[in-house]
Write a protein that holds these residues in place. Structure first.
Motif, PDB file in Angstrom:
ATOM      1  N   UNK A 113       0.774  -1.236  -0.167  1.00  0.00           N
ATOM      2  CA  UNK A 113       0.039   0.001  -0.124  1.00  0.00           C
ATOM      3  C   UNK A 113       1.015   1.284   0.142  1.00  0.00           C
ATOM      4  N   UNK A 114       2.021   1.487   0.854  1.00  0.00           N
ATOM      5  CA  UNK A 114       2.692   2.560   0.909  1.00  0.00           C
ATOM      6  C   UNK A 114       3.524   2.799  -0.407  1.00  0.00           C
ATOM      7  N   UNK A 115       4.073   1.727  -0.997  1.00  0.00           N
ATOM      8  CA  UNK A 115       4.692   1.987  -2.129  1.00  0.00           C
ATOM      9  C   UNK A 115       3.788   2.084  -3.198  1.00  0.00           C
ATOM     10  N   UNK A 116       2.700   1.714  -3.456  1.00  0.00           N
ATOM     11  CA  UNK A 116       1.658   1.708  -4.329  1.00  0.00           C
ATOM     12  C   UNK A 116       1.355   3.442  -4.296  1.00  0.00           C
ATOM     13  N   UNK A 117       0.947   3.709  -2.963  1.00  0.00           N
ATOM     14  CA  UNK A 117       0.260   5.072  -2.703  1.00  0.00           C
ATOM     15  C   UNK A 117       1.385   6.393  -3.354  1.00  0.00           C
ATOM     16  N   UNK A 153      15.064   1.861  -6.222  1.00  0.00           N
ATOM     17  CA  UNK A 153      14.503   1.385  -5.053  1.00  0.00           C
ATOM     18  C   UNK A 153      15.003  -0.160  -4.570  1.00  0.00           C
ATOM     19  N   UNK A 154      14.790  -0.293  -3.388  1.00  0.00           N
ATOM     20  CA  UNK A 154      15.301  -1.578  -3.040  1.00  0.00           C
ATOM     21  C   UNK A 154      14.127  -2.531  -3.637  1.00  0.00           C
ATOM     22  N   UNK A 155      14.745  -3.745  -4.070  1.00  0.00           N
ATOM     23  CA  UNK A 155      14.260  -4.623  -4.845  1.00  0.00           C
ATOM     24  C   UNK A 155      12.798  -5.345  -4.302  1.00  0.00           C
ATOM     25  N   UNK A 156      12.782  -5.449  -2.910  1.00  0.00           N
ATOM     26  CA  UNK A 156      11.747  -5.770  -1.987  1.00  0.00           C
ATOM     27  C   UNK A 156      10.364  -4.738  -2.433  1.00  0.00           C
ATOM     28  N   UNK A 159       9.164  -4.551  -6.115  1.00  0.00           N
ATOM     29  CA  UNK A 159       8.425  -5.514  -6.729  1.00  0.00           C
ATOM     30  C   UNK A 159       6.996  -5.559  -5.967  1.00  0.00           C
ATOM     31  N   UNK A 160       6.936  -4.939  -4.602  1.00  0.00           N
ATOM     32  CA  UNK A 160       5.721  -4.666  -4.053  1.00  0.00           C
ATOM     33  C   UNK A 160       4.844  -3.407  -4.886  1.00  0.00           C
ATOM     34  N   UNK A 161       5.635  -2.358  -5.273  1.00  0.00           N
ATOM     35  CA  UNK A 161       4.908  -1.496  -6.010  1.00  0.00           C
ATOM     36  C   UNK A 161       4.427  -1.773  -7.334  1.00  0.00           C
ATOM     37  N   UNK A 165       0.393  -2.463  -9.040  1.00  0.00           N
ATOM     38  CA  UNK A 165       0.200  -1.860 -10.153  1.00  0.00           C
ATOM     39  C   UNK A 165      -0.343  -2.587 -11.200  1.00  0.00           C
ATOM     40  N   UNK A 166       0.507  -3.751 -11.393  1.00  0.00           N
ATOM     41  CA  UNK A 166       0.309  -4.519 -12.373  1.00  0.00           C
ATOM     42  C   UNK A 166      -0.983  -5.450 -12.240  1.00  0.00           C
TER      43      UNK A 166
END
Length: 302
Positions: A113-117, A153-156, A159-161, A165-166
Motif C-alpha cells: 500500500x505504501x509503495x503504491x500510494x 528502490x530496494x528490490x523488495x 516488487x511490491x509497487x 500496479x500490475x
C-alpha cells in the motif's frame, strides 16, 4: 475526410508498442540478438515520438488554427512539458525514492500500500503537469511510467509497487478499457467501408516493413534483418487503441473510422508473433541471425 481525421490516421499507422515486442522477443528467446536491440530501441523512440506528435495534433485540433505560429506554439509547449518532466524524473524523483526507502526502513512499513500510494501520487502529478500544458493526461502518465520503471528502490519495495500496479492494471482497468472499446466497435465496416478497411490494413502492414527495410539499407543491418524488423514493428498494441479512443471521445473521428483503426490494430498486432517467428527462422537458415556477442563493427554485405 477532414484534415483532423487524416492526421489521426497517420498517427495510427505510425504507432507501435514496446510492451508487445518485449514479450514476443522473450518468448522467441532472441532478446540478445541484433534485431532485438533495434526493435526495442526503435519501439521506445517511436512511443515517445508518437506521444509528442499526438500532443501537437490534439493541441492543433483544440486551437482550431492552421498557422505556423499555432503549430509551433503547440509543439514548443509539448517539448517544454517533456523537458520539465525529465528534470523532475531525473533530479527530484531519485531524492524522493531515497527518502521513501529510508522512512520505510526506519518505521518498518514496507508494504504494498505504501509503495503504491507514492507511485500513484507520482503518476497524478505528471498527469497534472501534462494537463497544465494543455496536453492529454495520458502523456503525463506515460512519462511517469518510464521513471517509475527506472526507480532506484530496494528490490523488495519495487516488487511490491510493481505487483500492485500490475494487478490493478491487468485485473481491473485493462478489462474495463477493452470492454468500453468493444461497446464502440461496429462490425458494419466490413460491409459498408470494406474498401477503406482493406486500404488501411495494407498501408499499415506494408508501410512498417518498407520503412524498416529502407532504414536498414544505410546501416550495417542486412536487407533480411530490415524486413524482419519491419514485421516486428507492426505490433501496435494498446498505445494505438488508446490514441484512437481519445480521438473518438474528442469527436475527431467517427465510430466507423474508429472501428477501422481498432480492427487494423488487432490484425497487425496478432500477425507479429507468427511473422516474426517465420522471419527469425528465415534469418537462421540464411546465417544472418546476429547475436550481440558476435556483432562486429565490420559492415555486413546487404
Amino acid at each position: 475526410m477532414t484534415l483532423e481525421q487524416s492526421l489521426f490516421i497517420g498517427i495510427a499507422l505510425a504507432a507501435t508498442s514496446l510492451a508487445t515486442k518485449s514479450r514476443i522477443l522473450v518468448d522467441l528467446d532472441i532478446l540478445d540478438t541484433r534485431i532485438a536491440g533495434v526493435l526495442l530501441g526503435g519501439a521506445l523512440l517511436s512511443d515517445v515520438g508518437i506521444l509528442v506528435v499526438f500532443a501537437g495534433v490534439t493541441g492543433f485540433i483544440v486551437s482550431g488554427e492552421v498557422t505556423l505560429w499555432s503549430i509551433g506554439t503547440v509543439m514548443l509547449r509539448a517539448l517544454a512539458s517533456f523537458a520539465v518532466a525529465l528534470v523532475i524524473g531525473d533530479r527530484v524523483l531519485p531524492v524522493v525514492w531515497e527518502r521513501l526507502e529510508g522512512l520505510m526502513r526506519r518505521y518498518g512499513f514496507i508494504d504494498k500500500t505504501s509503495a503504491f500510494s507514492v507511485a500513484l501520487i507520482v503518476v497524478l502529478i505528471f498527469a497534472y503537469l501534462a494537463a497544465l500544458a494543455d496536453l492529454h493526461m495520458i502523456i503525463g502518465g506515460f512519462v511517469a511510467g518510464i521513471f517509475l520503471r527506472q526507480a532506484q528502490l530496494d528490490k523488495e519495495i519495487y516488487e511490491h509497487m510493481h505487483m500492485v500496479m500490475y494487478d490493478l492494471a491487468m485485473g481491473v482497468f485493462a478489462p474495463i478499457f477493452f470492454i468500453t472499446v468493444g461497446f464502440e466497435l461496429t462490425l458494419g465496416v466490413f460491409t459498408q467501408e470494406l474498401g477503406l478497411l482493406l486500404l488501411v490494413l495494407v498501408l499499415a502492414f506494408f508501410g512498417k516493413i518498407v520503412g524498416s527495410w529502407a532504414f536498414a539499407l544505410p546501416m550495417k543491418l542486412t536487407s533480411k534483418e530490415g524486413l524482419v524488423i519491419g514485421l516486428g514493428m507492426n505490433g501496435r498494441g494498446t498505445v494505438e487503441i488508446i490514441i484512437v479512443s481519445i480521438g473518438l471521445s474528442m469527436g475527431i473521428i467517427s465510430q466507423q473510422l474508429f472501428s477501422i483503426l481498432v480492427i487494423m490494430t488487432i490484425f497487425t498486432t496478432a500477425l507479429v508473433p507468427v511473422t516474426v517467428k517465420l522471419g527469425v527462422d528465415w534469418l537462421e537458415r540464411a546465417g544472418e541471425l546476429v547475436y550481440m556477442a558476435d556483432d562486429q563493427s565490420v559492415e555486413p554485405e546487404v
